[in-house]
Design an enzyme around this catalytic site. Structure first.
Site, PDB file in Angstrom:
ATOM      1  N   TYR A   1     -83.618 -18.753 -14.339  1.00 42.87           N
ATOM      2  CA  TYR A   1     -82.787 -19.176 -14.980  1.00 42.87           C
ATOM      3  C   TYR A   1     -81.321 -18.123 -15.769  1.00 42.87           C
ATOM      4  O   TYR A   1     -80.314 -18.337 -15.019  1.00 42.87           O
ATOM      5  CB  TYR A   1     -82.915 -20.092 -15.840  1.00 42.87           C
ATOM      6  CG  TYR A   1     -82.100 -20.418 -17.243  1.00 42.87           C
ATOM      7  CD1 TYR A   1     -80.500 -21.707 -16.577  1.00 42.87           C
ATOM      8  CD2 TYR A   1     -81.536 -19.975 -18.061  1.00 42.87           C
ATOM      9  CE1 TYR A   1     -79.941 -22.067 -17.945  1.00 42.87           C
ATOM     10  CE2 TYR A   1     -80.426 -20.675 -19.438  1.00 42.87           C
ATOM     11  CZ  TYR A   1     -79.550 -21.721 -19.070  1.00 42.87           C
ATOM     12  OH  TYR A   1     -78.877 -21.835 -19.935  1.00 42.87           O
TER      13      TYR A   1
ATOM     14  N   SER B   1     -74.794 -17.645 -20.610  1.00 42.66           N
ATOM     15  CA  SER B   1     -75.684 -18.257 -21.986  1.00 42.66           C
ATOM     16  C   SER B   1     -75.269 -17.261 -21.713  1.00 42.66           C
ATOM     17  O   SER B   1     -75.770 -15.477 -21.394  1.00 42.66           O
ATOM     18  CB  SER B   1     -76.665 -18.689 -20.948  1.00 42.66           C
ATOM     19  OG  SER B   1     -78.158 -18.063 -22.071  1.00 42.66           O
TER      20      SER B   1
ATOM     21  N   LYS C   1     -77.822 -16.809 -14.979  1.00 43.19           N
ATOM     22  CA  LYS C   1     -76.028 -17.162 -15.150  1.00 43.19           C
ATOM     23  C   LYS C   1     -75.897 -15.271 -15.429  1.00 43.19           C
ATOM     24  O   LYS C   1     -74.554 -15.648 -15.822  1.00 43.19           O
ATOM     25  CB  LYS C   1     -76.797 -16.762 -16.936  1.00 43.19           C
ATOM     26  CG  LYS C   1     -77.490 -18.989 -17.166  1.00 43.19           C
ATOM     27  CD  LYS C   1     -76.169 -19.650 -17.009  1.00 43.19           C
ATOM     28  CE  LYS C   1     -76.582 -20.998 -17.707  1.00 43.19           C
ATOM     29  NZ  LYS C   1     -75.455 -21.708 -16.967  1.00 43.19           N
TER      30      LYS C   1
HETATM   31  N1  LIG Z   1     -77.937 -25.944 -24.925  1.00 38.40           N
HETATM   32  C1  LIG Z   1     -78.358 -24.939 -25.147  1.00 38.40           C
HETATM   33  O1  LIG Z   1     -78.475 -24.017 -25.707  1.00 38.40           O
HETATM   34  C2  LIG Z   1     -78.059 -23.717 -24.247  1.00 38.40           C
HETATM   35  C3  LIG Z   1     -78.048 -22.032 -24.559  1.00 38.40           C
HETATM   36  C4  LIG Z   1     -76.885 -21.688 -23.456  1.00 38.40           C
HETATM   37  C5  LIG Z   1     -76.369 -21.866 -22.242  1.00 38.40           C
HETATM   38  N2  LIG Z   1     -76.076 -22.986 -21.739  1.00 38.40           N
HETATM   39  C6  LIG Z   1     -76.044 -23.344 -21.284  1.00 38.40           C
HETATM   40  O2  LIG Z   1     -74.951 -25.059 -20.716  1.00 38.40           O
HETATM   41  C7  LIG Z   1     -75.086 -25.383 -19.746  1.00 38.40           C
HETATM   42  C8  LIG Z   1     -74.715 -27.011 -20.791  1.00 38.40           C
HETATM   43  O3  LIG Z   1     -76.022 -27.580 -21.640  1.00 38.40           O
HETATM   44  P1  LIG Z   1     -76.845 -28.164 -22.972  1.00 38.40           P
HETATM   45  O4  LIG Z   1     -77.784 -27.950 -23.349  1.00 38.40           O
HETATM   46  O5  LIG Z   1     -75.692 -29.183 -22.174  1.00 38.40           O
HETATM   47  O6  LIG Z   1     -77.133 -29.960 -21.745  1.00 38.40           O
HETATM   48  P2  LIG Z   1     -77.304 -30.942 -21.404  1.00 38.40           P
HETATM   49  O7  LIG Z   1     -77.174 -31.546 -22.729  1.00 38.40           O
HETATM   50  O8  LIG Z   1     -78.967 -31.152 -21.326  1.00 38.40           O
HETATM   51  O9  LIG Z   1     -76.427 -31.865 -20.737  1.00 38.40           O
HETATM   52  C9  LIG Z   1     -77.074 -31.358 -18.983  1.00 38.40           C
HETATM   53  C10 LIG Z   1     -75.914 -32.027 -18.103  1.00 38.40           C
HETATM   54  O10 LIG Z   1     -75.849 -31.308 -17.372  1.00 38.40           O
HETATM   55  C11 LIG Z   1     -75.989 -32.724 -16.155  1.00 38.40           C
HETATM   56  N3  LIG Z   1     -77.029 -32.234 -14.975  1.00 38.40           N
HETATM   57  C12 LIG Z   1     -78.073 -31.256 -15.006  1.00 38.40           C
HETATM   58  N4  LIG Z   1     -78.170 -30.976 -13.517  1.00 38.40           N
HETATM   59  C13 LIG Z   1     -77.389 -31.929 -12.543  1.00 38.40           C
HETATM   60  C14 LIG Z   1     -76.893 -31.373 -11.473  1.00 38.40           C
HETATM   61  N5  LIG Z   1     -78.310 -31.391 -10.633  1.00 38.40           N
HETATM   62  N6  LIG Z   1     -75.814 -32.659 -11.465  1.00 38.40           N
HETATM   63  C15 LIG Z   1     -74.914 -33.250 -11.761  1.00 38.40           C
HETATM   64  N7  LIG Z   1     -75.238 -33.136 -12.938  1.00 38.40           N
HETATM   65  C16 LIG Z   1     -76.378 -32.231 -14.060  1.00 38.40           C
HETATM   66  C17 LIG Z   1     -76.986 -33.777 -16.624  1.00 38.40           C
HETATM   67  O11 LIG Z   1     -76.576 -35.071 -16.331  1.00 38.40           O
HETATM   68  P3  LIG Z   1     -77.580 -35.745 -15.639  1.00 38.40           P
HETATM   69  O12 LIG Z   1     -79.223 -35.665 -16.390  1.00 38.40           O
HETATM   70  O13 LIG Z   1     -78.013 -37.088 -15.135  1.00 38.40           O
HETATM   71  O14 LIG Z   1     -77.633 -34.880 -13.993  1.00 38.40           O
HETATM   72  C18 LIG Z   1     -76.194 -33.727 -17.989  1.00 38.40           C
HETATM   73  O15 LIG Z   1     -75.031 -34.485 -17.841  1.00 38.40           O
HETATM   74  C19 LIG Z   1     -75.433 -25.318 -18.753  1.00 38.40           C
HETATM   75  O16 LIG Z   1     -75.124 -24.387 -18.705  1.00 38.40           O
HETATM   76  C20 LIG Z   1     -76.659 -24.422 -20.161  1.00 38.40           C
HETATM   77  O17 LIG Z   1     -77.544 -23.547 -18.844  1.00 38.40           O
HETATM   78  C21 LIG Z   1     -76.665 -24.223 -22.989  1.00 38.40           C
END
Ligand SMILES: NC(=O)c1ccc[n+]([C@@H]2O[C@H](COP(=O)([O-])OP(=O)(O)OC[C@H]3O[C@@H](n4cnc5c(N)ncnc54)[C@H](OP(=O)(O)O)[C@@H]3O)[C@@H](O)[C@H]2O)c1
Length: 248
Positions: A151, A138, A155
């Site tokens: 968090y 991130s 990262k």
């Molecule tokens: N969205 C943003 O703005 C953003 C920005 C920078 C970085 N990121 C990074 O991008 C990545 C994905 O984020 P996203 O926004 O796409 O999240 P999201 O839409 O909430 O999806 C998260 C995914 O991870 C799974 N998950 C969460 N905790 C888990 C656990 N303990 N064990 C197994 N599976 C787990 C969830 O499924 P279940 O809930 O069924 O487990 C889901 O499939 C993360 O690393 C996040 O830090 C996101």
């Protein structure tokens, strides 16, 4: 061309789902990991409808034994592995680090740093050629930001883990992608609060979509990126260039 499995954690929603669809369309058999079985079933159904070979593992990445189970499943189903995308993350609380409970701190470490390290180790020793790992970090791992501090520390650790593993696991290539604010359920509160402002202030004039990040992942695992390892590719619409962060 024969491809080994692409293992994607957090494959059911948001960025991970888009990575699964993108790599599936490029011919990789997909191994998706998440906790909720009904969302994994939906992922399987949708990918199979598009002609993609897929299997899933319902597991909580907080548990250290999951790494071995996931890689063994990938090899049993598809014979070899090609790609690992460490995408799932935990951000259990909002607020200052000083107010975090130790249990929440442990969860952040276990899911965001330990699980990627364990999966990378098991993946590197599994059968497969020209293997590549991408860790989803991130922009918060590069700049401090209120509310999600630990968090962000995790990262930063993941970005350094990427560099460390690029040396330790070579010739497996290990890179990171650091997104800015992306429209997912994980970031919904921040998207609602910041989208209009970022549409004016970001050089790209919009927040990110999951496919913006998936495209970067697809490049980094491809043969076009064969001389890139230990890198951190910032995919943020220009967020860091204007010195302002948009989200988690
Ligand atoms: N969205 C943003 O703005 C953003 C920005 C920078 C970085 N990121 C990074 O991008 C990545 C994905 O984020 P996203 O926004 O796409 O999240 P999201 O839409 O909430 O999806 C998260 C995914 O991870 C799974 N998950 C969460 N905790 C888990 C656990 N303990 N064990 C197994 N599976 C787990 C969830 O499924 P279940 O809930 O069924 O487990 C889901 O499939 C993360 O690393 C996040 O830090 C996101």
């Amino acid at each position: 061309m024969h491809r080994g499995a692409a293992i994607i954690t957090g494959a059911t929603r948001g960025i991970g789902r888009s990575v699964a669809e993108t790599l599936g369309a490029k011919g990789y058999p997909i191994v998706g990991v998440a906790r909720r079985e009904e969302e994994l079933a939906s992922l399987e159904k949708d990918l199979r409808a598009g002609g993609v070979a897929v299997t899933t593992v319902a597991a909580n990445l907080r548990d250290p034994e999951v790494a071995t189970i996931v890689v063994e499943r990938a090899v049993a189903a598809f014979g070899s592995v090609s790609v690992l995308v460490n995408n799932a993350a935990a951000s259990p609380t909002f607020g200052p680090i000083a107010q975090m409970e130790p249990e929440a701190m442990d969860l952040v470490w276990a899911v965001n740093v330990r699980a990627p390290a364990l999966l990378a180790a098991r993946f590197a020793s599994a059968p497969g050629d020209d293997k590549a790992i991408v860790n989803i970090a991130s922009v918060g791992g590069l700049e401090p930001e209120p509310g999600i501090g630990l968090y962000n520390v995790s990262k930063a650790a993941l970005i350094h883990l990427t560099r460390q593993l690029a040396t330790e696991l070579a010739p497996v290539r290990v890179n990171a992608v650091s997104p800015g604010l992306v429209r997912t359920s994980f970031a919904a509160v921040l998207v609602d609060a910041l989208e209009a402002q970022l549409a004016r202030s970001l050089p790209a004039r919009r927040i990110g979509e999951p496919a913006d990040v998936a495209a970067a992942v697809a490049f980094l695992v491809s043969d076009e990126a064969r001389w890139i390892t230990g890198a951190n590719l910032v995919v943020d619409g220009g967020t860091l260039t204007i010195g302002r962060l948009g989200g988690p």
